[in-house]
Design an enzyme around this catalytic site. Structure first.
Site, PDB file in Angstrom:
ATOM      1  CG  HIS B 192      17.908 -17.153 -16.938  1.00 48.97           C
ATOM      2  ND1 HIS B 192      17.302 -18.382 -17.046  1.00 48.97           N
ATOM      3  CD2 HIS B 192      18.910 -17.153 -17.847  1.00 48.97           C
ATOM      4  CE1 HIS B 192      17.914 -19.093 -17.987  1.00 48.97           C
ATOM      5  NE2 HIS B 192      18.889 -18.371 -18.486  1.00 48.97           N
ATOM      6  N   GLY B 201      17.002 -20.557 -21.279  1.00 47.59           N
ATOM      7  CA  GLY B 201      16.520 -21.916 -21.036  1.00 47.59           C
ATOM      8  C   GLY B 201      17.292 -22.673 -19.978  1.00 47.59           C
ATOM      9  CG  LEU B 227      11.946 -19.956 -20.931  1.00 48.28           C
ATOM     10  CD1 LEU B 227      11.207 -20.131 -19.614  1.00 48.28           C
ATOM     11  CD2 LEU B 227      12.489 -21.298 -21.416  1.00 48.28           C
ATOM     12  CG  ASP B 228      14.743 -17.790 -19.499  1.00 45.40           C
ATOM     13  OD1 ASP B 228      14.164 -17.619 -18.412  1.00 45.40           O
ATOM     14  OD2 ASP B 228      15.311 -18.847 -19.806  1.00 45.40           O
ATOM     15  CB  ALA B 229      11.931 -13.297 -23.960  1.00 48.37           C
TER      16      ALA B 229
END
Lengths: 284, 284, 284, 284
Positions: B192, B201, B227-229
């Site tokens: 990311h 995001g 998401l992205d966690a």
């Protein structure tokens, strides 16, 4: 519970780890930390181990004796065993710069450092007031060409009287004699204000400025007979540019020196540093 | 010699380390690497251990069976055992950005990565020529709203046919379905382009620009349903200033993304990552 | 619009900035970027200025002539004026290492570099296939003790025939002759795989390993007659520990070398570097 | 000589730079520093300029009046002009943490900070002894829910009585009211112990620990009405790993907070920061 920290190095051989863990288990200890490293070039095994024992039944001297005969002699180990109850004693040698002194004493006060500071020695009186503010005994021992030997004797007396474990030169600015180094091998920590081995010796910020480097650094190392060439414990760096005058490098460098020296002190005080072949093995 | 890597976690208990090292010794193994960590808050013990055995007398399946009954069940361990002979198989998912692809394939070619790349999947043909230059099979699987399910089935078929061990999303730019995540838990690595948890995001460089941060970052993590966690494997950062336009942040970010993703891939491929409580324990 | 970049240095005097900005205004130019620096020790003034002119009425050679007589001679300036239309031409010299080559060509392809690469020269054929993949002419010019002079002549012919502006040694591994250096003063960019001035010369990663440093670096500099002693353009560093073997230092160093060299190339190609007293002034 | 620092921003237009430099020259000034930046997205021009004038013939108020009518009104500039004789006055607000306080006062003592500290305000008496050691007036103004308004009035009285230029919250741990913020817009500097915008609000080290980040940070910013959302002046980061407990993050964070806050204070005191659109432009 009594907590024991063991540092070992020896020629690498099969079954060392199992032998050590077995030994600890047989003595009733529970291993709470183990870290190990093998230098494949030199074929040397290094280990750091923390182990807990029931306090009532554990006698450190007995344990050391068993460790020596049952384990250390078999594997021809170099070893050190520390009990966590005894905090190491650190003597501070300072001169006229106060930034590392304030930094270390601030950390000491906040409980960040696992050590005792029995006294501060300085060849000048300039920073005596800081020692007083922090309630630490201060000894003014002037050093001149003629009194160097005498001054060292006074220093050694104090070090021995207080059973000092290690010495920190917080910008002390004086050469330490081979005699004192031999009495405190890998136990005198210096902060050098460059990214060693670049800019050995005096006025490294001036040299860095002249060479036009884009990054400056600081290095904390054990003092050995060769100037600025001892085992490196910690280094850090920061960016600079053509806009920085020598005075800017000095100011930026102070921030590096403080943190690098403090980190080296913490690693040493927590018995996380081993020295071999003029290099450090650091277990974090 | 056969080399075995063991990863373990379980509730912390006395004598775990001694029990494991004893077990290895009894099976004729020599421990060459051991590292351990205890999460004192959760009271969880983690260990990574490498051990060597005589190749002729060692059968991995037998060893695993013994490990399970003699050790793992007693301590209620979660465990994984890998034989070093079998390199992990990594599938690369890409889209239109080439920087992470070039970087990973360059490292693959130079022998820096301990893994095999059976194929590359992309939803576009733009980078097919790069796969060809590096002689790696390339599958073009377009993804549209309507064909998403069908595309995933094709991807899963390829992954299963090649017995892929883990998936790397090298700026793949598509959401991975919960179905696929459940089939490859903590085995899908994403990069990311922000310093997570900041700027989750889409368009993180735009957000970073708008917020006026003085440092930007990149984060490699395992993909989870949120998401992205997912658990963070590696992060790195670089300085920026008001003079950097969004395009500059994107260009500087590319250098971060490449190195951060490559480091995460290496850690995973070398079985140095354990996941617990949505966090990683990384033994280096 | 025609965009002009002016680089100036001269003895510092009152009213230099006003004189220059006036000159630009009188010629109908609009200053879009100005940056300046004074070395207070040497009393030298440096300036970088970008200015836009109406394209139809602007003739670069006329402007330069006016600049020279109306301004440069008065202040005894050293000056360079570049028109933004003409991208600088960069020749790449390589040998057997491919990481810097892949990195630079990847950036070149993505439009990140504001320059042209007319050709690549190598003393080996190992990387010819990469040049082909990126459609860049490749010249194999072997260098042996006996053919060194002849090889250099071929190199110089190519450089002159293509009107090359600057040369990048992307791990070229050969000493550049004083003759060639004198023809391209401060126009030959090298990447040295250490944090200069530490570890000058061959095998710096081996030396860093031996010294036990905790941080390694890479340095990009202009080539001068003294080995690894030219003006430093860019440096970067990364942390290492006792666990890193020499091969690890080499692998980690590759990531540094790529980024440091690419940054130096971008600074030079964008005419942001001035050299004085063997140091660089870099306007970003 | 009188030295003047001018900070300007306005809509970008042709000939701004030439107009300003001309103006300075006409008033008999010599420009010793000029830096400028154009935000191409917003089309805003920013400039910082230092200029020297003969002290006897220079009157700051006259200069400001001329600047306003001859220049600022034409270009619709926002501008500030400072005379170097007047050091800015900084009020320190503290609570119970001493690390930033020791750090700032140490720098103040060493002459590193170009400012005056007329007094220290704290809502607790814990650190009064430090203020005394450094000979700085200390005001104990307790803050409770009921006395918040009254406490603020006392603070404002002191600030106005001493003509304080800016306020530094050195881990003050209290919310500043909108009323006070409106009286000191972009003049209240806070240190937040996270890498903003990650971990806004209370207990950021706890949140960082929970998220399992591999890097932690600190951020210094101007206080605005929205919590931890003001213009960022300076940030820095340091690596952490799974081995670091929350207390370790706090200890490592202290080192970041000190340096980040000190750097922000220096930038502000040296008038190197401009604020626009909730972002900073920093001329170094």
């Amino acid at each position: 519970m009594t907590k024991i920290t063991i540092l070992i190095h020896c020629k690498d051989k099969p079954n060392i780890i199992a032998s050590i863990t077995n030994f600890i288990a047989n003595k009733g200890g529970n291993i709470v930390y183990i870290d190990q490293y093998v230098d494949r070039e030199q074929d040397i095994f290094f280990m750091r181990l923390e182990s807990e024992f029931e306090a009532e039944s554990f006698i450190t001297t007995d344990f050391k004796a068993c460790f020596k005969t049952e384990l250390a002699e078999t594997f021809k180990m170099k070893w050190r065993i520390y009990s966590s109850e005894k905090k190491p004693k650190m003597a501070l040698f300072i001169s006229k710069y106060d930034h590392c002194l304030y930094d270390l004493l601030g950390r000491y006060n906040s409980g960040e450092l696992n050590l005792e500071i029995p006294f501060i020695i300085s060849n000048h009186r300039d920073l005596e007031h800081i020692a007083k503010n922090f309630n630490i005994p201060f000894y003014h021992i002037p050093v001149t060409k003629d009194t160097k030997k005498e001054a060292e004797n006074k220093q050694l007396e104090l070090l021995e009287a207080h059973k000092v474990d290690f010495i920190v030169l917080a910008r002390y600015m004086q050469i330490i004699s081979d005699n004192m180094i031999s009495k405190y091998p890998n136990k005198i920590i210096n902060i050098h204000h460059s990214f060693l081995p670049a800019f050995v010796g005096a006025k490294p910020y001036h040299s860095a400025y002249k060479r036009g480097v884009k990054i400056i650094g600081a290095t904390s190392h054990y003092v050995t007979e060769e100037l600025d060439a001892g085992p490196i414990i910690e280094q850090d760096v920061t960016r600079v540019s053509h806009t920085h005058a020598i005075s800017d490098l000095i100011a930026k460098g102070r921030d590096l020196e403080k943190v690098v020296l403090a980190n080296a002190v913490k690693l040493h005080a927590n018995r996380k540093v081993m020295v071999y072949n003029n290099k450090t093995v650091i277990f974090t």
